[in-house]
Design a protein around this motif. Structure first.
Motif, PDB file in Angstrom:
ATOM      1  N   LYS A 185       0.832  -1.205   0.000  1.00  0.00           N
ATOM      2  CA  LYS A 185       0.000   0.000   0.000  1.00  0.00           C
ATOM      3  C   LYS A 185       0.869   1.259   0.000  1.00  0.00           C
ATOM      4  O   LYS A 185       1.985   1.249   0.538  1.00  0.00           O
ATOM      5  N   PRO A 186       0.382   2.354  -0.600  1.00  0.00           N
ATOM      6  CA  PRO A 186       1.154   3.611  -0.597  1.00  0.00           C
ATOM      7  C   PRO A 186       1.375   4.108   0.830  1.00  0.00           C
ATOM      8  O   PRO A 186       0.446   4.173   1.629  1.00  0.00           O
ATOM      9  N   ASP A 187       2.618   4.472   1.135  1.00  0.00           N
ATOM     10  CA  ASP A 187       2.935   4.917   2.491  1.00  0.00           C
ATOM     11  C   ASP A 187       2.295   6.258   2.839  1.00  0.00           C
ATOM     12  O   ASP A 187       2.144   6.594   4.008  1.00  0.00           O
ATOM     13  N   THR A 188       1.921   7.041   1.831  1.00  0.00           N
ATOM     14  CA  THR A 188       1.339   8.354   2.100  1.00  0.00           C
ATOM     15  C   THR A 188      -0.010   8.241   2.794  1.00  0.00           C
ATOM     16  O   THR A 188      -0.425   9.151   3.508  1.00  0.00           O
ATOM     17  N   ASN A 189      -0.724   7.140   2.591  1.00  0.00           N
ATOM     18  CA  ASN A 189      -2.049   6.967   3.183  1.00  0.00           C
ATOM     19  C   ASN A 189      -2.062   5.945   4.316  1.00  0.00           C
ATOM     20  O   ASN A 189      -3.124   5.634   4.846  1.00  0.00           O
ATOM     21  N   LEU A 190      -0.893   5.423   4.693  1.00  0.00           N
ATOM     22  CA  LEU A 190      -0.841   4.313   5.624  1.00  0.00           C
ATOM     23  C   LEU A 190      -0.404   4.782   7.009  1.00  0.00           C
ATOM     24  O   LEU A 190       0.599   5.480   7.153  1.00  0.00           O
ATOM     25  N   PHE A 191      -1.178   4.398   8.023  1.00  0.00           N
ATOM     26  CA  PHE A 191      -0.865   4.716   9.403  1.00  0.00           C
ATOM     27  C   PHE A 191      -0.859   3.418  10.211  1.00  0.00           C
ATOM     28  O   PHE A 191      -1.667   2.521   9.953  1.00  0.00           O
ATOM     29  N   PHE A 192       0.047   3.320  11.175  1.00  0.00           N
ATOM     30  CA  PHE A 192       0.047   2.140  12.028  1.00  0.00           C
ATOM     31  C   PHE A 192       0.511   2.523  13.429  1.00  0.00           C
ATOM     32  O   PHE A 192       1.325   3.431  13.615  1.00  0.00           O
ATOM     33  N   TYR A 193      -0.041   1.822  14.403  1.00  0.00           N
ATOM     34  CA  TYR A 193       0.182   2.133  15.811  1.00  0.00           C
ATOM     35  C   TYR A 193       0.456   0.849  16.576  1.00  0.00           C
ATOM     36  O   TYR A 193      -0.154  -0.190  16.307  1.00  0.00           O
ATOM     37  N   PHE A 194       1.388   0.925  17.538  1.00  0.00           N
ATOM     38  CA  PHE A 194       1.714  -0.199  18.399  1.00  0.00           C
ATOM     39  C   PHE A 194       1.393   0.154  19.843  1.00  0.00           C
ATOM     40  O   PHE A 194       1.546   1.299  20.257  1.00  0.00           O
ATOM     41  N   GLU A 195       1.006  -0.842  20.601  1.00  0.00           N
ATOM     42  CA  GLU A 195       0.939  -0.659  22.051  1.00  0.00           C
ATOM     43  C   GLU A 195       0.782  -2.022  22.720  1.00  0.00           C
ATOM     44  O   GLU A 195       0.170  -2.933  22.161  1.00  0.00           O
ATOM     45  N   PHE A 196       1.352  -2.131  23.916  1.00  0.00           N
ATOM     46  CA  PHE A 196       1.211  -3.344  24.699  1.00  0.00           C
ATOM     47  C   PHE A 196       0.037  -3.186  25.653  1.00  0.00           C
ATOM     48  O   PHE A 196      -0.135  -2.137  26.275  1.00  0.00           O
ATOM     49  N   MET A 197      -0.765  -4.245  25.773  1.00  0.00           N
ATOM     50  CA  MET A 197      -1.873  -4.225  26.713  1.00  0.00           C
ATOM     51  C   MET A 197      -1.324  -4.182  28.135  1.00  0.00           C
ATOM     52  O   MET A 197      -0.288  -4.766  28.424  1.00  0.00           O
ATOM     53  N   ASP A 198      -2.027  -3.475  29.022  1.00  0.00           N
ATOM     54  CA  ASP A 198      -1.577  -3.361  30.402  1.00  0.00           C
ATOM     55  C   ASP A 198      -1.813  -4.663  31.160  1.00  0.00           C
ATOM     56  O   ASP A 198      -2.093  -5.702  30.582  1.00  0.00           O
ATOM     57  N   ASP A 199      -1.708  -4.608  32.478  1.00  0.00           N
ATOM     58  CA  ASP A 199      -1.544  -5.804  33.295  1.00  0.00           C
ATOM     59  C   ASP A 199      -2.567  -6.907  33.059  1.00  0.00           C
ATOM     60  O   ASP A 199      -2.219  -8.068  33.026  1.00  0.00           O
ATOM     61  N   SER A 200      -3.848  -6.584  32.938  1.00  0.00           N
ATOM     62  CA  SER A 200      -4.861  -7.640  32.887  1.00  0.00           C
ATOM     63  C   SER A 200      -5.862  -7.388  31.766  1.00  0.00           C
ATOM     64  O   SER A 200      -6.053  -6.267  31.323  1.00  0.00           O
ATOM     65  N   GLU A 201      -6.487  -8.461  31.339  1.00  0.00           N
ATOM     66  CA  GLU A 201      -7.588  -8.324  30.379  1.00  0.00           C
ATOM     67  C   GLU A 201      -8.830  -7.849  31.119  1.00  0.00           C
ATOM     68  O   GLU A 201      -9.019  -8.125  32.309  1.00  0.00           O
ATOM     69  N   SER A 202      -9.691  -7.147  30.422  1.00  0.00           N
ATOM     70  CA  SER A 202     -10.899  -6.605  31.023  1.00  0.00           C
ATOM     71  C   SER A 202     -12.121  -7.390  30.550  1.00  0.00           C
ATOM     72  O   SER A 202     -12.210  -7.770  29.388  1.00  0.00           O
ATOM     73  N   ILE A 203     -13.048  -7.645  31.468  1.00  0.00           N
ATOM     74  CA  ILE A 203     -14.314  -8.283  31.087  1.00  0.00           C
ATOM     75  C   ILE A 203     -15.465  -7.287  31.229  1.00  0.00           C
ATOM     76  O   ILE A 203     -16.631  -7.674  31.285  1.00  0.00           O
ATOM     77  N   MET A 204     -15.126  -5.996  31.289  1.00  0.00           N
ATOM     78  CA  MET A 204     -16.156  -4.957  31.443  1.00  0.00           C
ATOM     79  C   MET A 204     -17.107  -4.960  30.264  1.00  0.00           C
ATOM     80  O   MET A 204     -16.708  -5.020  29.103  1.00  0.00           O
ATOM     81  N   HIS A 205     -18.394  -4.911  30.564  1.00  0.00           N
ATOM     82  CA  HIS A 205     -19.435  -4.857  29.536  1.00  0.00           C
ATOM     83  C   HIS A 205     -19.581  -3.426  29.072  1.00  0.00           C
ATOM     84  O   HIS A 205     -19.826  -2.510  29.868  1.00  0.00           O
TER      85      HIS A 205
END
Length: 414
Positions: A391-411
């Motif tokens: 894909k053309p880099d001019t239109n491409l965005f990407f983001y990284f992040e690590f999830m924090d300590d625990s998974e959430s089961i919040m509704h």
């Protein structure tokens, strides 16, 4: 053992028979509610989602806010380790509040499986890729993901697979004729009142930022929530993604008079505060805003590729800035290829700073920089669909992040 206890308890919460029938059949006595809660909080989130169908009691219990908060505080081996999330977006910024592209074809959310990460390589499990999910400016907070699709905030819970889109902010500020128009969102949590809030800042500015008009709105993430405008007589332009630390959202911003302002927003009191940034730091330099040691920090890596130098400015409790200068080890200088431009994409759960190339190319690598040890290591990212590299880099965005300590089961419900 834990799973077997949960299965036993699930049988006991089905339709009850009489005491005489239980005595005749040798049935076990009911498990006390406190013990049941302790058992359930030690199960993986996906198992809890299946166990909601056991009974009305289990359904109400697992969906309750009290239980979901208790679940976040319990550490147990069955929980998956922290996962790396990556959001890929292939579209230009929208010119209106309406959706102007097909998200299923233009966005993708990837995350690692619980068994696919190691010290030297990270692989995205193809079964966990979610077409149509993900968007710009992805931020993770307490197991929830905030991302932007055509100027509207979306929140996704990867454990429950729920997604909600917040209503558009009703503002007339875009009617003004000016050079730059933008909508930015920040995500915060108040630990005292246990409230999640989304902050929206709408900005219109002249070409050389001699004139700025901004509006500030807050949305409480709860049933029946709506946008509330917060009056602020200091218009500004956020220049970096924000982060939430101990109930306070921080972000780097510019005003008509200064381009090195730190803005703090108290999630509970809903009050903004301006803090003077560290000296010799400009919002227009290639710097980044990160969390370091539980404190907001400015990371200056303008001389990393040429000289291997970085500077870390940490905002201390007294409001003063402390400075830490580091020189990369000579044997690791080859990792920061001088022909590759790098962008900081956040920090890992160990406090390592994530460097990612500005362009998406195959094979794809990121760098993890341990400030404490002054150590840089290279990690290959596998599993990105091949067509994204074309894909053309001019239109491409990407983001990284690590999830924090625990998974959430919040509704999620609005």
């Amino acid at each position: 053992m834990v799973m077997s206890l949960a299965l036993i308890s699930s049988c006991q919460w089905k339709k009850k028979s009489s005491k005489a029938m239980r005595r005749r059949r040798g049935g076990a006595p009911e498990i006390h509610l406190d013990l049941l809660i302790e058992i359930l909080t030690r199960l993986p989130g996906r198992s809890l989602m299946r166990f909601k169908c056991v009974s009305k009691l289990w359904f109400s219990l697992i969906r309750s806010r009290c239980f979901s908060n208790h679940y976040l505080t319990v550490a147990s081996p069955p929980r998956p380790p922290r996962r790396l999330y990556m959001s890929l977006v292939d579209h230009l910024e929208c010119n209106s509040m309406a959706v102007c592209y097909n998200p299923r074809e233009s966005a993708l959310l990837l995350f690692t499986s619980s068994s696919s990460s190691s010290n030297n390589a990270t692989s995205f499990d193809q079964d966990l890729t979610l077409p149509g999910m993900g968007g710009r400016n992805m931020k993770l907070l307490r197991g929830l993901i905030l991302y932007i699709v055509c100027r509207r905030a979306c929140i996704y819970n990867p454990t429950t697979r729920q997604s909600v889109t917040l209503p558009a902010v009703k503002s007339n500020i875009f009617a003004q004729e000016d050079y730059r128009k933008s909508v930015l969102y920040f995500f915060g949590h108040d630990p005292v009142l246990d409230q999640y809030k989304v902050v929206c800042i709408i900005v219109v500015s002249s070409k050389k930022i001699k004139r700025i008009t901004s509006e500030h709105w807050v949305f409480v993430l709860e049933p029946g929530g709506s946008w509330k405008r917060i009056e602020l007589d200091q218009p500004h332009i956020p220049t970096r993604l924000g982060l939430c630390i101990n109930g306070v959202i921080y972000y780097l911003a510019s005003t008509c008079m200064s381009d090195d302002i730190i803005v703090s927003f108290d999630v509970r009191s809903e009050e903004f505060k301006m803090i003077q940034g560290p000296p010799l730091v400009s919002a227009f330099k290639p710097i980044d805003f990160i969390e370091y040691g539980g404190k907001p920090s400015v990371f200056d890596h303008t001389r990393l590729r040429r000289k291997g130098l970085v500077e870390l400015w940490v905002l201390e409790d007294a409001g003063e800035w402390s400075r830490k200068s580091l020189v990369l080890q000579p044997c690791q200088m080859h990792l920061v290829n001088k022909y590759t431009k790098w962008k900081v994409k956040g920090t890992t759960h160990n406090g390592e700073i994530i460097f990612a190339p500005l362009l998406l190319c195959s094979p794809y690598y990121i760098l993890l920089y341990d400030v404490q040890k002054n150590d840089l290591r290279k990690v290959r990212i596998r599993g990105i669909p091949k067509h994204w590299f074309r894909k053309p880099d001019t239109n491409l965005f990407f983001y990284f992040e690590f999830m924090d300590d625990s998974e959430s089961i919040m509704h999620l419900e609005i």
